[in-house]
Design a protein around this motif. Structure first.
Motif, PDB file in Angstrom:
ATOM      1  N   VAL A  57       0.678  -1.159   0.067  1.00  0.00           N
ATOM      2  CA  VAL A  57      -0.025  -0.052   0.020  1.00  0.00           C
ATOM      3  C   VAL A  57       0.955   1.117  -0.167  1.00  0.00           C
ATOM      4  O   VAL A  57       0.724   2.350   0.647  1.00  0.00           O
ATOM      5  CB  VAL A  57      -1.028   0.119   1.169  1.00  0.00           C
ATOM      6  N   THR A  58       1.773   1.471  -0.917  1.00  0.00           N
ATOM      7  CA  THR A  58       2.751   2.581  -0.930  1.00  0.00           C
ATOM      8  C   THR A  58       2.447   3.374  -1.795  1.00  0.00           C
ATOM      9  O   THR A  58       2.045   4.646  -1.671  1.00  0.00           O
ATOM     10  CB  THR A  58       4.193   2.009  -1.459  1.00  0.00           C
ATOM     11  N   ASN A 171      -5.072   3.085   2.315  1.00  0.00           N
ATOM     12  CA  ASN A 171      -3.851   4.064   2.531  1.00  0.00           C
ATOM     13  C   ASN A 171      -3.054   3.837   1.428  1.00  0.00           C
ATOM     14  O   ASN A 171      -1.590   3.910   1.675  1.00  0.00           O
ATOM     15  CB  ASN A 171      -3.261   4.456   3.834  1.00  0.00           C
ATOM     16  N   GLY A 173      -2.622   5.052  -1.825  1.00  0.00           N
ATOM     17  CA  GLY A 173      -2.090   6.068  -2.654  1.00  0.00           C
ATOM     18  C   GLY A 173      -2.080   5.815  -4.380  1.00  0.00           C
ATOM     19  O   GLY A 173      -1.527   7.054  -4.802  1.00  0.00           O
ATOM     20  N   THR A 274       0.865   8.517   5.583  1.00  0.00           N
ATOM     21  CA  THR A 274       0.929   7.136   4.957  1.00  0.00           C
ATOM     22  C   THR A 274       0.018   7.063   3.819  1.00  0.00           C
ATOM     23  O   THR A 274       0.161   6.002   2.887  1.00  0.00           O
ATOM     24  CB  THR A 274       0.208   5.853   5.894  1.00  0.00           C
ATOM     25  N   GLY A 276      -0.689   9.307   0.907  1.00  0.00           N
ATOM     26  CA  GLY A 276       0.112   9.280  -0.245  1.00  0.00           C
ATOM     27  C   GLY A 276      -0.952   9.936  -1.460  1.00  0.00           C
ATOM     28  O   GLY A 276      -0.304  10.210  -2.510  1.00  0.00           O
ATOM     29  N   THR A 391       4.141   5.903   2.135  1.00  0.00           N
ATOM     30  CA  THR A 391       3.341   7.020   1.565  1.00  0.00           C
ATOM     31  C   THR A 391       3.337   7.062   0.291  1.00  0.00           C
ATOM     32  O   THR A 391       2.290   7.259  -0.243  1.00  0.00           O
ATOM     33  CB  THR A 391       4.291   8.154   2.242  1.00  0.00           C
TER      34      THR A 391
HETATM   35  K   LIG Z   1       0.382   4.935   0.497  1.00  0.00           K
END
Ligand SMILES: [K+]
Ligand SMILES: [K+]
Lengths: 447, 447
Positions: A57-58, A171, A173, A274, A276, A391
């Protein structure tokens, strides 16, 4: 003291391997020709990077999620985000409980510990929270649809609503607009819903459970108090800093009113820890904002949530403990409780290990990547912290990374998401037998 | 548990105030018209900055030491370096002994502790080491004179030899050449003497004592073993990194031979951890070298020496402890001894507090200083770490700092030299009475 090793695969190993397997399946699916638009296919390396970014989840991307992938590819990314965000959230909590059970053997902390964490093994609570998570995402998608239907019609509107509700709640992004939320600077409705979804997702499992059970129990655990307290303080500080450092976002187009700028500043204070998703390109921000964003990405979000970084509770605990130490106090206390020594110790070690890994990663990237002529260190450090904090905001370095660079960023996303302790425990084979003898103590002069 | 507060001025307070008083006296002297060349005088602010930089043996300068100050001004700087470097070295060690005496009251660590540290209260040893320090500096000056006399004649040669022997041994980084040691890239003789002086000065009091007493005792304390071990490992790593990242200093002029380049690389590996004398402008180095230099400046040198930073022993101890923790081991051991819990705890807290202070300083400088258009973050971070590590190498920001910027850099030099704990203890009034009650324990989920 040491328990017989019945289980050959420890829980940290299961969690680490589980994440790896999900990523590999994602890589396979994204490498298929039907995942990529047009006639060409995505290289295995780039599919690997995208799958890692989605599962962790970046949100760092080599290719545009909006324009590179087909509906099939985007659906794979959606599922990876959901599995990475929710599926393993439960797992992390179970891991925590397992570790605490191990600690019981050697410490006395259990007897004095709060009542509520132990009930987590009840599968019913886990089910309830997973259900709640899905409901929140669906309601969020429905609310987004009210805005998206007029813009994109039914088919695209529903798909966009679903995808971005999941991306916000987890979260993650990722976005399908091609420029994150930059089209929505003048749309406080969408920004509010996204912000609420982000915050709801960032609470994490233990906090949600505590909040759900509060009407019955009338008390919160130390973890929840600290997580909410630290989160609130950091958000308030962030709002003040960004208001000052960006002068209420003077960088935005003249067509954005004062009130809408304020809304964008609020959104900006929430997103770096987190989420993004961004409403403006970070390259245009002042140096102070960029430096502050890096600090927020290092901190990350609540443990047991979809967040990366060293976690808010770690920072909260250590701030309280450092002040206590510097004032010569014996105990670090918060909410009429004192933190266990073991807890503080692990938090401190985490910071040191994280710092060592991030410094090494930065150094290797500086030495091996094709960097922009100006602001090279800034773009590398930002990228490293965005990966570790899961993030996913970037100053633009990601698409220029070579294979080694991609692997390093993927490793950082992985330890940011799975947790340094979990990964290291599974690599280094923790919990081995303790030796029977101990050396005599001695201290050295430090700082 | 708490001892009656007989002494109203604690040792940390005395040390902090002592340093402040020296700096203020230096400021006064440097503000005098006879300190500055030509007809104008130096502003109090700039004299204050220079006195702080000299007393804290940092070497960051707003004005050229060579061309701005008269012989009187340079002599003041020489004495400030010597007092800052040596005078307080003894004091720090006495402070350490004092703190250990306090710890005795609550822990059992004394009984098992090594024999030799306790003898330090014997003034004879302190006198011996001070004498040795002066002899080393005089011998160093004599050896430098062999090279400097043909270059500069007797008067200037003797003065330059004295000044630079002191600056090197005290790791102060001030120079009278106007371009640090850039004239000596092709002079391995001078570089060797300077390197030996730097290393001798960076050992610190406890290591010197241990080494001096070794022929009699046939053993070294844990502190000395760790300090020498960590120092050696870091230096070796530094040599390898700089050899690779600078390709054996290809950046130097074509007139420098391969062997001389190697000597410059060796010198470069020694200087950043606190000395600050350089043979080339750091702006020309690769990004990887600059990033690595920042890490070295953060680490600093041996405690109880003229060094700043978080100190080598802190890093050595924490590396050993982190590996032990990640491998699930109970004890962190080195040289057949295990570190005390209190020792590890204080080292970890130091890292966190240092990190917090450095991040805050960087952020404020980013927001308030006139920065170069490119590489702004890099020059700020480098400056912050150079001040905290009392290294004093700069990428060029120092002369452009405004008053707030100067004050922040001065504060960093001060805590880098005096020590975070010492300064904080004296500000926050440590060692107050402990409360009679303790809250129940509880742990939180971290990273
Ligand atoms: K993220
Ligand atoms: K220095």
């Amino acid at each position: 003291m040491s328990i017989p090793q019945k289980q050959h695969l420890s829980l940290p190993k299961i969690l680490t391997l589980g994440f790896l397997i999900i990523i590999l399946i994602g890589t396979l699916l994204l490498s298929l020709p039907i995942a990529t638009r047009g006639t060409h296919t995505t290289s295995v390396m780039d599919a690997f990077f995208t799958a890692t970014s989605a599962t962790c989840v970046t949100g760092l991307t080599l290719v545009s999620t909006a324009f590179h992938w087909t509906l099939f590819g985007q659906t794979v990314i959606l599922f990876l985000m959901e599995i990475g965000g929710l599926g393993f959230m439960t797992f992390t909590v179970m891991l925590f409980l397992f570790m605490r059970r191990q600690m019981k053997l050697s410490t006395r902390l259990l007897a004095q510990e709060s009542l509520n964490l132990d009930n987590l093994s009840q599968l019913s609570v886990i089910k309830l929270i997973l259900l709640l998570s899905l409901i929140i995402q669906l309601v969020g998608a429905g609310l987004l649809l009210i805005d998206f239907y007029p813009r994109y019609g039914w088919a695209k509107g529903i798909w966009f609503s679903l995808f971005h509700a999941v991306s916000a709640f987890c979260n993650a992004g990722f976005d399908l607009f091609g420029n994150s939320l930059e089209n929505f600077t003048n749309d406080p409705y969408v920004l509010s819903i996204m912000a609420i979804l982000i915050i709801a997702g960032s609470f994490g499992f233990l906090v949600w459970q505590d909040l759900l059970l509060y009407p019955k129990r009338r008390r919160l655990s130390l973890h929840t108090k600290l997580a909410l307290g630290t989160g609130t303080v950091i958000t308030l500080i962030s709002i003040v800093v960004y208001l000052l450092s960006e002068n209420n976002l003077q960088v935005l187009s003249q067509h954005v009113s004062y009130g809408h700028r304020l809304m964008n500043t609020l959104f900006m204070a929430i997103t770096p820890r987190t989420a993004g998703l961004t409403t403006l390109p970070y390259q245009h921000l002042s140096l102070a904002s960029i430096a502050f964003t890096m600090i927020l990405m290092f901190i990350g979000g609540t443990p047991g949530s979809t967040a990366g970084g060293v976690k808010t509770t770690t920072i909260g605990l250590l701030t309280i403990q450092s002040i206590a130490t510097l004032r010569g106090k014996q105990d670090a206390t918060f909410g009429h409780r004192r933190f266990t020594q073991d807890n503080i110790f692990r938090a401190l070690t985490l910071i040191f290990v994280a710092l060592t890994i991030l410094a090494a990663a930065t150094l290797i990237l500086c030495a091996t990547q094709p960097l922009p002529k100006n602001d090279g260190l800034q773009s590398v450090t930002f990228e490293v912290l965005a990966a570790f904090g899961t993030t996913g905001i970037s100053l633009g370095l990601t698409p220029h990374l070579n294979v080694l660079g991609k692997l390093i960023i993927m490793f950082l996303m992985f330890i940011g998401r799975v947790g340094i302790y979990t990964v290291m425990f599974s690599i280094l084979n923790a919990n081995r037998k303790q030796p029977k003898y101990r050396y005599p103590e001695e201290s050295v002069l430090i700082g």
